[in-house]
Design an enzyme around this catalytic site. Structure first.
Site, PDB file in Angstrom:
ATOM      1  N   ASP A  93       0.857  -1.185   0.000  1.00 42.31           N
ATOM      2  CA  ASP A  93       0.000   0.000   0.000  1.00 42.31           C
ATOM      3  C   ASP A  93       0.890   1.231   0.000  1.00 42.31           C
ATOM      4  O   ASP A  93       1.367   1.685   1.044  1.00 42.31           O
ATOM      5  CB  ASP A  93      -0.915  -0.018   1.224  1.00 42.31           C
ATOM      6  CG  ASP A  93      -2.022   1.016   1.120  1.00 42.31           C
ATOM      7  OD1 ASP A  93      -2.081   1.739   0.104  1.00 42.31           O
ATOM      8  OD2 ASP A  93      -2.835   1.089   2.062  1.00 42.31           O
ATOM      9  N   ALA A  94       1.149   1.767  -1.200  1.00 39.65           N
ATOM     10  CA  ALA A  94       2.055   2.901  -1.353  1.00 39.65           C
ATOM     11  C   ALA A  94       1.376   4.121  -1.965  1.00 39.65           C
ATOM     12  O   ALA A  94       1.849   5.239  -1.806  1.00 39.65           O
ATOM     13  CB  ALA A  94       3.252   2.498  -2.218  1.00 39.65           C
ATOM     14  N   LYS A  95       0.290   3.892  -2.705  1.00 38.33           N
ATOM     15  CA  LYS A  95      -0.484   4.970  -3.338  1.00 38.33           C
ATOM     16  C   LYS A  95       0.402   5.917  -4.149  1.00 38.33           C
ATOM     17  O   LYS A  95       0.260   7.137  -4.081  1.00 38.33           O
ATOM     18  CB  LYS A  95      -1.310   5.741  -2.316  1.00 38.33           C
ATOM     19  CG  LYS A  95      -2.326   4.869  -1.570  1.00 38.33           C
ATOM     20  CD  LYS A  95      -3.165   5.682  -0.613  1.00 38.33           C
ATOM     21  CE  LYS A  95      -4.171   4.815   0.123  1.00 38.33           C
ATOM     22  NZ  LYS A  95      -3.541   3.904   1.105  1.00 38.33           N
ATOM     23  N   ARG A  96       1.311   5.352  -4.908  1.00 34.36           N
ATOM     24  CA  ARG A  96       2.228   6.155  -5.713  1.00 34.36           C
ATOM     25  C   ARG A  96       1.495   6.830  -6.861  1.00 34.36           C
ATOM     26  O   ARG A  96       0.515   6.291  -7.391  1.00 34.36           O
ATOM     27  CB  ARG A  96       3.347   5.277  -6.268  1.00 34.36           C
ATOM     28  CG  ARG A  96       4.201   4.558  -5.221  1.00 34.36           C
ATOM     29  CD  ARG A  96       4.854   5.511  -4.259  1.00 34.36           C
ATOM     30  NE  ARG A  96       5.899   4.865  -3.468  1.00 34.36           N
ATOM     31  CZ  ARG A  96       6.401   5.366  -2.357  1.00 34.36           C
ATOM     32  NH1 ARG A  96       5.939   6.508  -1.884  1.00 34.36           N
ATOM     33  NH2 ARG A  96       7.367   4.741  -1.705  1.00 34.36           N
ATOM     34  N   THR A 120      -0.647  -0.335  -4.688  1.00 38.25           N
ATOM     35  CA  THR A 120      -1.701   0.667  -4.873  1.00 38.25           C
ATOM     36  C   THR A 120      -1.104   1.908  -5.524  1.00 38.25           C
ATOM     37  O   THR A 120       0.007   2.331  -5.197  1.00 38.25           O
ATOM     38  CB  THR A 120      -2.360   1.049  -3.542  1.00 38.25           C
ATOM     39  OG1 THR A 120      -1.383   1.561  -2.635  1.00 38.25           O
ATOM     40  CG2 THR A 120      -3.056  -0.155  -2.923  1.00 38.25           C
TER      41      THR A 120
END
Length: 271
Positions: A93-96, A120
């Site tokens: 879960d990094a939401k880059r 993510t």
């Protein structure tokens, strides 16, 4: 094995759509781990060992590791999962969200350094910000769509000229244009079950990562009824704090296992 195949097998073998979110906060660790240099690794390793049988995936949130300068412990944890729980998909879960060579480096970080099965990403900058991740054909690319926070509506409900809200436009783009290799999934929050149902109707059987149950208050029956696919699965329903910190005492492992099993059973009980 590609991400979606590994996930489908995990749904079947674990009889679960529960995802264990790893948000390690050393201030909440049990006394036996306080002061240890490897506390984050040991806490997360123990949580995984006692909950893996009840889960379809594990989701480490990278900020909780990097803020503690514990990226090496996250690497070790991913190695541990691959060795001891090889059938458990790892969702980083990094939401880059960036473009060009920067996005390429973020993809390498997720898929080479941490050996994640999926990551993510934030689609706000458009397709070329996703393309470097999609180049890894065996990996999952999980795109923010309708997030679980209240402020998500500030942008995600903006309507196009035909009245379509932005989050449904993202869902359509993912299903119709971006998912050419069958590796995409979407993030849709459990706090908005009506929107989950609308996304499901748009994307067919594409997997959904659904945060927001447990500490965030999302309703399990409403979530499952809105989000399950034509096979009755299709979701990675994430719970983090309610499982990780089910107890701060000496029974923390047993309490986490009990919370995971109870959540898995509550999900499966929905008809």
């Amino acid at each position: 094995m590609i991400f979606t195949q590994k996930l489908e097998r995990a749904w079947a073998t674990s009889n679960s759509m529960l995802t264990i979110g790893l948000d390690p906060d050393p201030h909440r660790f049990p006394a036996e781990l306080q002061g240890r240099s490897d506390a984050i690794f040991e806490f997360c390793r123990s949580i995984i060992d006692v909950t893996a049988q009840y889960a379809c995936a594990v989701k480490p949130q990278i900020a909780y590791f990097s803020a503690q300068r514990a990226e090496d412990q996250l690497e070790a944890l991913c190695d541990y999962i691959l060795e001891h729980h090889p059938d458990l998909p790892i969702v980083l879960d990094a939401k880059r969200g960036d473009i060009g060579s920067t996005a390429e480096q973020y993809a390498r970080e997720a898929f080479e350094r941490y050996q994640a099965d999926a990551v993510t990403v934030n689609p706000y900058m458009g397709f070329d910000s996703l393309e470097p991740y999609l180049a890894w054909k065996s990996k999952g690319v999980i795109i923010l769509c309708r997030t679980s926070n209240k402020g998500g509506s500030d942008l995600q409900f903006i309507e196009s000229t035909d009245g379509t809200p932005l989050y449904l436009h993202v869902a359509s783009q993912a299903a119709e244009k971006w998912n050419t290799s069958g590796q995409c999934a979407l993030v849709v929050g459990a706090t908005f079950p009506e929107e989950i149902a609308k996304v499901r109707a748009r994307v067919g059987d594409m997997p959904l990562l659904i945060p927001g149950i447990g500490a965030q208050g999302g309703d399990i029956p409403s979530t499952v009824q809105a989000g399950r696919d034509s096979q009755g699965t299709g979701m990675m329903i994430n719970s983090s704090r309610a499982i990780l910190y089910a107890s701060g005492g000496d029974d923390w492992r047993e309490a986490a296992a009990h919370a995971a099993r109870a959540t898995r059973d509550a999900i499966n009980a929905v008809r």
